[in-house]
Design an enzyme around this catalytic site. Structure first.
Site, mmCIF file in Angstrom:
data_model
loop_
_atom_site.group_PDB
_atom_site.id
_atom_site.type_symbol
_atom_site.label_atom_id
_atom_site.label_comp_id
_atom_site.label_asym_id
_atom_site.label_seq_id
_atom_site.Cartn_x
_atom_site.Cartn_y
_atom_site.Cartn_z
ATOM 1 N N ASP A 200 60.591 -27.116 -27.536
ATOM 2 C CA ASP A 200 61.357 -28.018 -28.388
ATOM 3 C C ASP A 200 62.673 -28.452 -27.744
ATOM 4 O OD1 ASP A 200 62.104 -25.398 -28.635
ATOM 5 O OD2 ASP A 200 61.982 -25.320 -30.813
ATOM 6 N N ASP B 135 63.105 -21.518 -25.617
ATOM 7 C CA ASP B 135 63.017 -22.324 -26.834
ATOM 8 C C ASP B 135 64.415 -22.868 -27.143
ATOM 9 O OD1 ASP B 135 61.020 -22.457 -29.503
ATOM 10 O OD2 ASP B 135 63.153 -22.588 -29.979
ATOM 11 N N HIS C 187 65.948 -23.047 -29.828
ATOM 12 C CA HIS C 187 66.631 -22.221 -30.815
ATOM 13 C C HIS C 187 66.800 -20.795 -30.299
ATOM 14 C CE1 HIS C 187 64.411 -25.360 -33.148
ATOM 15 N NE2 HIS C 187 65.594 -25.489 -33.720
ATOM 16 N N HIS D 284 61.767 -15.908 -34.228
ATOM 17 C CA HIS D 284 62.724 -15.836 -35.346
ATOM 18 C C HIS D 284 62.367 -14.753 -36.363
ATOM 19 C CE1 HIS D 284 64.837 -19.348 -34.013
ATOM 20 N NE2 HIS D 284 63.852 -20.189 -34.265
#
Length: 596
Positions: free
Chosen positions: A257, A164, A166, A124
């Site tokens: 996650d 991931d 996200h 990110h």
């Protein structure tokens, strides 16, 4: 890297226990003793500056120093989901440097593969600021290092896979125009409402300029996606594109996650699922794969998932598990939408044509649960019915083997409006043969879900020696027959028990037909017994006698088939060596025009 923590000691999901739990799990299993264990190594500023701005590098470099003690918390509060403390600078440099170190050694051939168990995560971290628990983009820094600082290693093409939960917003931006990097991210998106809550992770974001077509997003519309959803995307999008791209090395942004039990992800990927995803990627780049830890906040889930991946890298016996569930219907929608978007881009730059062609072929073979919310794991009846064989007799489009295999393997053929989900058991028919039966073939209904406008084939369940119908017989299991029944009748509920079991099979020989109450709204809910071949029952599925009466009265429309549907019947009859093309056309014409 454990020195990076919340300044006040408050709980935060991205905390030092994450990497401690992973190491404890691996050490208990004796994994480190079988690997080359490297000391963490700090990145150099020039490495970081290849993807980050000078202002950002200077800030992270100095943020843990005393001069920032009074301002550190205020700076963190202005950033998106970031905390900072006295150990953050060193941890960030060690995380990025460690990924560089293992990537370089794998690229050189010193190591076969590697797993960088690092934190803070990185995907990110924007070029100019920290974001989403991430300070530096560790994976992007390593990829840029291989491409730009070590060209003599011969790493000219890198596949970055971000699994991931996200979206890897920063990695996408850093290689947006770079055709040397194929960036693939599969993530919860929910139309821009799931973190990082923007449109960057949408399927329309495919790169720009020279990088057009080298950015692939698979944005989940919902949570609860599991092994089946991820593996469907692997098999039918990622792997075909990876094969065409031909990477020299693969770097995985390995967030866990999306694992079952994660407090932030809300998905259901198992350690087995992660191991299969990794195993499938080992077939590329001569197995040169680097995994770098990203997210994952359930200590048990990340530990077990990393352990499963290490078993793959060490070529050990895989962890136990299975992926019996079908993907969500939304998985199909996402991939279909992605394909439409991708094909629209071809006019902008013909360089992506090859990749898009590969994707289109892959899409045509997609095996999904079309209409099912989720079927769950295998049920006991399937095991029982898998031991019983029947001949499924087809009189319509399924006479063409390629079309019928869509019901077994999933996918679609030319002319179909949407793909079939396929059967749980995807093994092909054990035997195929042809027979004629004294039944009347006719065509009715104005349109169908599968073929669009035009009539589809029905067989009058009553025997009539004045007529002769050609039927192709497929020897399949009774379990597969149930799955064909489901797909023929566009049935959309979860199935916890068989629609047609061994009791029905025993009784249909005496009754000659069994109308299935559970499928009463379907067009083909009437299972008709046509005799035996080699001692194996011959079954077909068609409408009921009462429906035939409604076709006769005009309550249900009689209608000739559309050209696309007609062509499948012709192909079946001709390829099955039953009729010539002209004879097949005449046979279909008579069935569609003769009074019922």
């Amino acid at each position: 890297m454990c020195k990076h923590n919340t300044p006040d000691g408050d709980y935060h999901p991205e905390n030092p226990n994450r990497i401690k739990a992973i190491w404890n799990k691996l050490q208990a299993a004796g994994i480190p003793q079988r690997c080359v264990v490297l000391n963490a190594k700090e990145a150099k500023d020039k490495n970081l500056l290849s993807v980050h701005t000078e202002n950002h590098v200077n800030l992270i470099k100095n943020i843990s120093s005393k001069q920032f003690d009074s301002r550190r918390d205020r700076i963190a509060s202005k950033l998106n989901s970031i905390y900072l403390n006295e150990g953050s600078s060193e941890a960030a440099y060690l995380a990025a440097g460690s990924v560089i170190e293992v990537a370089e050694r794998v690229a050189e051939g010193e190591l076969n593969s590697a797993f960088a168990i690092v934190r803070p995560p990185g995907h990110h971290a924007e070029p100019d600021e920290a974001m989403g628990f991430c300070l530096y983009n560790n994976v992007a820094v390593a990829a840029s290092f291989l491409l730009n600082e070590r060209p003599e290693l011969g790493i000219n093409k890198i596949l970055i896979v971000d699994w991931d939960v996200h979206h890897g917003n920063s990695t996408q931006k850093m290689f947006w125009k770079d055709p040397r990097v194929l960036f693939f991210s599969v993530h919860r998106h929910e139309f821009g409402t799931f973190y990082p809550a923007n449109d960057d992770g949408f399927y329309t974001m495919i790169g720009e300029g020279p990088g057009l077509g080298y950015n692939i997003n698979v944005p989940w519309e919902n949570g609860r996606c599991g092994d089946a959803d991820y593996l469907a995307v692997w098999d039918h999008i990622l792997l075909p594109v990876a094969k065409d791209f031909g990477p020299d090395i693969i770097i995985i942004s390995a967030g866990f996650d999306a694992a079952a039990g994660d407090p932030l992800g809300g998905c259901r990927v198992t350690p087995y699922g992660y191991s299969v995803m990794l195993k499938k990627l080992m077939d590329f780049a001569q197995g040169k794969i680097v995994l770098a830890l990203e997210g994952g906040y359930n200590l048990g889930s990340i530990s077990n998932s990393v352990f499963a991946c290490m078993n793959v890298l060490l070529e050990d016996k895989p962890v136990a598990g299975s992926s019996e569930a079908y993907p969500f219907e939304s998985t199909w929608r996402v991939i279909q939408a992605h394909m439409i978007s991708s094909s629209d881009s071809e006019d902008e730059d013909t360089k992506v044509e090859t990749l898009e062609a590969v994707l289109q072929v892959a899409l045509s073979k997609l095996k999904v649960d079309d209409g099912h919310a989720e079927l769950g794991t295998a049920t006991p009846w399937r095991s029982e019915l898998s031991k019983v064989d029947v001949f499924y007799a087809s009189f319509g489009s399924n006479m063409w083997k390629s079309r019928f295999l869509c019901y077994i393997e999933g996918g679609q053929v030319e002319g179909m409006q949407k793909p079939c989900s396929g059967s749980k058991d995807r093994n092909p028919p054990k035997e195929i043969l042809w027979k004629t039966f004294p039944h009347r073939l006719f065509f009715g209904r104005d349109s169908s879900h599968t073929w669009g406008p035009g009539g589809v084939a029905f067989l009058n369940p009553e025997c009539d020696c004045r007529h002769k119908a050609y039927l192709c017989l497929y020897r399949i299991t009774l379990e597969q027959f149930n799955d064909v029944l489901l797909q023929e009748n566009v049935y959309s509920d979860d199935v916890s028990s068989p629609l047609f079991d061994t009791n029905d099979l025993n009784s249909v020989a005496n009754k000659k037909a069994v109308s299935l109450e559970a499928l009463k709204n379907g067009w083909y809910h009437n299972v008709v017994y046509l005799g035996k071949e080699h001692g194996i029952p011959i079954l077909t599925m068609t409408c009921s006698l009462s429906a035939v009466g409604k076709f006769k009265s005009g309550e249900f429309p009689l209608r000739a088939p559309a050209p696309a549907y007609t062509n499948t019947l012709i192909k079946g009859l001709v390829e099955g060596k039953q009729l010539s093309e002209e004879e097949a056309k005449a046979y279909i014409h008579e069935a569609s025009t003769k009074r019922l």
